[in-house]
Every structure is written in structure tokens, then in C-alpha cells.
Scaffold this motif. Structure first.
Motif, mmCIF file in Angstrom:
data_model
loop_
_atom_site.group_PDB
_atom_site.id
_atom_site.type_symbol
_atom_site.label_atom_id
_atom_site.label_comp_id
_atom_site.label_asym_id
_atom_site.label_seq_id
_atom_site.Cartn_x
_atom_site.Cartn_y
_atom_site.Cartn_z
ATOM 1 N N LEU A 32 0.789 -1.227 0.079
ATOM 2 C CA LEU A 32 -0.001 -0.012 0.053
ATOM 3 C C LEU A 32 0.959 1.250 -0.077
ATOM 4 N N VAL A 33 1.705 1.402 0.621
ATOM 5 C CA VAL A 33 2.580 2.432 0.718
ATOM 6 C C VAL A 33 3.521 2.632 -0.313
ATOM 7 N N VAL A 34 4.061 1.781 -0.967
ATOM 8 C CA VAL A 34 4.820 1.880 -2.244
ATOM 9 C C VAL A 34 3.982 2.254 -3.483
ATOM 10 N N LEU A 35 2.795 1.485 -3.677
ATOM 11 C CA LEU A 35 1.787 1.916 -4.794
ATOM 12 C C LEU A 35 1.314 3.118 -4.533
ATOM 13 N N SER A 36 0.792 3.565 -3.469
ATOM 14 C CA SER A 36 -0.010 4.749 -3.103
ATOM 15 C C SER A 36 1.227 5.947 -3.429
ATOM 16 N N LEU A 37 2.517 5.929 -2.847
ATOM 17 C CA LEU A 37 3.489 6.981 -3.064
ATOM 18 C C LEU A 37 3.737 7.095 -4.383
ATOM 19 N N LEU A 38 3.700 6.173 -5.093
ATOM 20 C CA LEU A 38 4.109 6.219 -6.659
ATOM 21 C C LEU A 38 2.950 6.736 -7.385
ATOM 22 N N TRP A 39 1.823 6.612 -7.107
ATOM 23 C CA TRP A 39 0.458 7.315 -7.747
ATOM 24 C C TRP A 39 0.496 8.716 -7.216
ATOM 25 N N GLY A 40 0.789 8.984 -5.925
ATOM 26 C CA GLY A 40 0.520 10.147 -5.554
ATOM 27 C C GLY A 40 1.883 11.151 -5.942
ATOM 28 N N TYR A 58 3.652 20.067 -2.695
ATOM 29 C CA TYR A 58 2.627 19.627 -2.148
ATOM 30 C C TYR A 58 2.548 18.036 -1.871
ATOM 31 N N ARG A 59 3.554 17.311 -2.774
ATOM 32 C CA ARG A 59 3.480 15.737 -2.458
ATOM 33 C C ARG A 59 3.745 15.455 -0.872
ATOM 34 N N ILE A 60 4.402 16.311 -0.024
ATOM 35 C CA ILE A 60 4.635 15.871 1.177
ATOM 36 C C ILE A 60 3.359 15.460 2.047
ATOM 37 N N ILE A 61 2.320 16.036 1.454
ATOM 38 C CA ILE A 61 1.086 15.990 2.320
ATOM 39 C C ILE A 61 0.702 14.257 2.597
ATOM 40 N N TYR A 62 1.274 13.512 1.197
ATOM 41 C CA TYR A 62 0.788 12.219 1.533
ATOM 42 C C TYR A 62 1.628 11.488 2.632
ATOM 43 N N ILE A 63 2.666 12.029 3.186
ATOM 44 C CA ILE A 63 3.241 11.377 4.558
ATOM 45 C C ILE A 63 2.846 12.506 5.519
ATOM 46 N N LEU A 192 -2.368 29.118 10.363
ATOM 47 C CA LEU A 192 -1.894 28.467 9.185
ATOM 48 C C LEU A 192 -2.389 27.631 8.467
ATOM 49 N N HIS A 193 -3.349 26.988 9.096
ATOM 50 C CA HIS A 193 -4.174 25.877 8.580
ATOM 51 C C HIS A 193 -5.474 26.199 8.171
ATOM 52 N N GLN A 194 -6.211 25.455 7.408
ATOM 53 C CA GLN A 194 -7.391 25.841 6.998
ATOM 54 C C GLN A 194 -8.524 24.613 7.253
ATOM 55 N N ARG A 195 -9.935 24.986 7.325
ATOM 56 C CA ARG A 195 -10.651 23.669 7.506
ATOM 57 C C ARG A 195 -10.433 22.668 6.487
ATOM 58 N N SER A 196 -10.423 21.638 6.602
ATOM 59 C CA SER A 196 -10.256 20.527 5.821
ATOM 60 C C SER A 196 -11.203 19.288 5.912
ATOM 61 N N ALA A 197 -11.515 18.935 4.772
ATOM 62 C CA ALA A 197 -12.266 17.525 4.696
ATOM 63 C C ALA A 197 -11.903 16.532 3.905
ATOM 64 N N PRO A 198 -11.845 15.185 3.978
ATOM 65 C CA PRO A 198 -11.439 14.440 3.130
ATOM 66 C C PRO A 198 -12.288 14.725 1.527
ATOM 67 N N GLY A 199 -13.646 14.853 1.625
ATOM 68 C CA GLY A 199 -14.506 15.015 0.379
ATOM 69 C C GLY A 199 -14.127 16.141 -0.331
ATOM 70 N N SER A 200 -13.468 17.154 0.050
ATOM 71 C CA SER A 200 -13.117 18.570 -0.598
ATOM 72 C C SER A 200 -11.612 18.430 -1.295
ATOM 73 N N ILE A 201 -11.170 17.326 -1.195
ATOM 74 C CA ILE A 201 -9.979 16.739 -1.786
ATOM 75 C C ILE A 201 -10.239 16.337 -3.210
ATOM 76 N N HIS A 202 -9.275 16.602 -4.112
ATOM 77 C CA HIS A 202 -9.492 15.936 -5.509
ATOM 78 C C HIS A 202 -9.087 14.350 -5.199
ATOM 79 N N PRO A 203 -9.894 13.753 -6.007
ATOM 80 C CA PRO A 203 -10.009 12.140 -5.771
ATOM 81 C C PRO A 203 -8.577 11.496 -6.208
ATOM 82 N N SER A 204 -7.857 12.167 -7.144
ATOM 83 C CA SER A 204 -6.532 11.500 -7.393
ATOM 84 C C SER A 204 -5.483 12.019 -6.325
ATOM 85 N N ARG A 206 -6.839 12.292 -3.026
ATOM 86 C CA ARG A 206 -7.449 11.767 -1.822
ATOM 87 C C ARG A 206 -7.137 10.240 -1.464
ATOM 88 N N TRP A 207 -7.317 9.521 -2.877
ATOM 89 C CA TRP A 207 -7.083 8.112 -2.648
ATOM 90 C C TRP A 207 -5.676 7.705 -2.428
#
Length: 252
Positions: A32-40, A58-63, A192-204, A206-207
Motif C-alpha cells: 500500500l505505501v509503495v503503490l500509493s506513494l508512486l501514484w501520489g 505539495y507531495r509531502i502531504i501524502y506522508i 496557518l491551517h485551514q478547515r479541511s475535509a477528505p471530501g473536498s480533496i481531489h480524488p486523485s 485523496r485516494w
């Protein structure tokens, strides 16, 4: 099929079960970690727009996000096992809590560390006493406090109970962290941070993020079970089944 789940409340019964589950959780985590990070890392670079300065880092958000979620989830697990241990006086529950704590501390550190790297190009600073950053730092200190307090008391039973009380008191930080991001009025309580919700993140985005989170979750199980087996052996070293195990009897 009739399964006697209470059977596994015994360290002697859970020890071989944990050993059988470790390779499965480790394998799922690696995939999961390898495939998801490659995708991200490779598949979603254009989602923020060609001229957006966050396009690359922005890729650092995956970790970062997965680490932050795991830091809170593992603390909830730590406090839950601590509470069960205090209420039912079960040895394995205290062992579970102790096995989870180092992994939770590591993920909290990862969330803080990657957040600092995110903050430098985004906001011009590695650190700000932002409510989310500060509350996450306090969570890290709670993990360190739990580990240090347990190590400072020689009597195992007293150490279990004292550290468990600290873990339960520290639960107050989880809603604080949550509301520091999902604040009713972000202009007042999130610098610094803003309100966030998984549903508001682009699917490519979020997944892959959820994939990394599930990978971290599986990794946490694998290392916690490995650490738990060491704790069980140490605490049960004088028991007949551990002595038999050391002499090569087929317990595992």
C-alpha cells in the motif's frame, strides 16, 4: 464456527497469533505505501495547476497527513488499551499499550517534521505557534511522557497503572487537535491551517493519501505486534511456556 475470543486475552495464547499476523500486516503495508506513494508522487502533479507554486512540494502531504492521522489514532488505541487494563486488570492490555506508544511517537514526530518542511516554502517559516502545530507538539510530549514514566518505575504493575492514567488524561488533546483545524471560526483559531475535509480533496490526491494511511495503519500493527512479542517474553520469562519455547518446544 465458535471462536473463544477470551482465549486470546492470555499472553501465552496471543503470542503465537501475533507472530502469524506480523508478515500479513507487513506485506500489506509495503504494497500500500509503495503503490500509493508512486501514484501520489507521479500521477497527481498537475492537480494544483501549472503555475501554482505548491505544484511540486505539495507531495509531502501524502506522508504528513497520513502521519498526523496515525498519531491521533494510535493515541486513541494507547488510551483505550490503558483504560481496559485499569478496569479489567488484564496484563495483555497494558502490554498492548506499551507496544503501541513508540510507534505513535514516531508518527507524531513525522507529522511535525514534514509539517516544518511544508511550512518553510508555504508560509516562510519552519515553525509557528499555530494551534494545530502546538497541540500536535503536546501530543508528542504525551507519548514521550508515557514512555519515560513507564521506564522510570521499576515495578511493572505500578508502571502500567501510572502510565495508563497519564495516557487517559492526555486524551483531552485529541479533540483539541481536531478543532484546531476544523474550528467553527477559522479566522480566530487557525493561523496557518485551514478547515479541511477528505471530501473536498481531489480524488486523485485523496485516494493515494488514504492508501498511504492504510499502509501506515498496517505497518503499525506489524511493528506493535513484534514489539508486543518481545514484551511478553520479557514479562513471562519465568513461566513454563516461555521456558519451553526457549528450549525449542513448538509453541509458535
Amino acid at each position: 464456527m465458535n471462536i473463544n475470543w477470551f482465549k486470546y486475552a492470555s499472553p501465552a495464547a496471543f503470542y503465537p497469533l501475533a507472530g502469524r499476523m506480523i508478515p500479513w500486516f507487513a506485506g500489506v503495508a509495503a504494497v500500500l505505501v509503495v503503490l500509493s506513494l508512486l501514484w501520489g508522487f507521479l500521477g497527481t502533479a498537475d492537480q494544483l495547476g501549472g503555475s501554482n507554486p505548491q505544484k511540486e512540494y505539495y507531495r509531502i502531504i501524502y506522508i504528513h497527513v497520513a502521519g498526523a492521522w496515525m498519531s491521533m489514532w494510535l493515541y486513541l488505541v494507547l488510551a483505550g488499551w490503558s483504560a481496559i487494563g485499569l478496569v479489567f486488570n488484564t496484563r495483555l492490555s497494558f502490554m498492548m499499550a506499551k507496544a503501541v506508544a513508540p510507534t505513535g511517537a514516531i508518527f507524531t514526530f513525522i507529522a511535525l517534521w514534514t509539517g516544518a518542511f511544508w511550512g518553510r516554502p508555504s508560509w516562510g517559516t519552519y515553525w509557528d505557534w499555530d494551534p494545530r502545530l502546538t497541540s500536535e507538539l503536546i501530543l508528542f510530549f504525551l507519548y514521550i511522557g508515557y514512555i519515560a514514566l513507564h521506564s522510570a518505575i521499576d515495578d511493572t504493575r505500578r508502571a502500567d497503572r501510572a502510565a495508563a492514567l497519564l495516557a487517559i488524561v492526555g486524551l483531552v488533546m485529541l479533540p483539541v487537535i481536531y478543532w484546531s483545524i476544523n474550528c467553527p471560526d477559522p479566522t480566530q483559531c487557525a493561523a496557518l491551517h485551514q478547515r479541511s475535509a477528505p471530501g473536498s480533496i481531489h480524488p486523485s490526491i485523496r485516494w493515494p493519501m488514504l492508501g498511504v494511511t492504510l499502509g501506515f495503519w498496517s505497518y503499525s500493527f506489524a511493528v506493535a505486534f513484534a514489539r508486543l512479542r518481545d514484551i511478553i517474553l520479557l514479562r513471562e520469562k519465568d513461566s513454563a511456556w516461555v521456558q519451553g519455547l526457549l528450549q525449542g518446544e513448538p509453541k509458535q
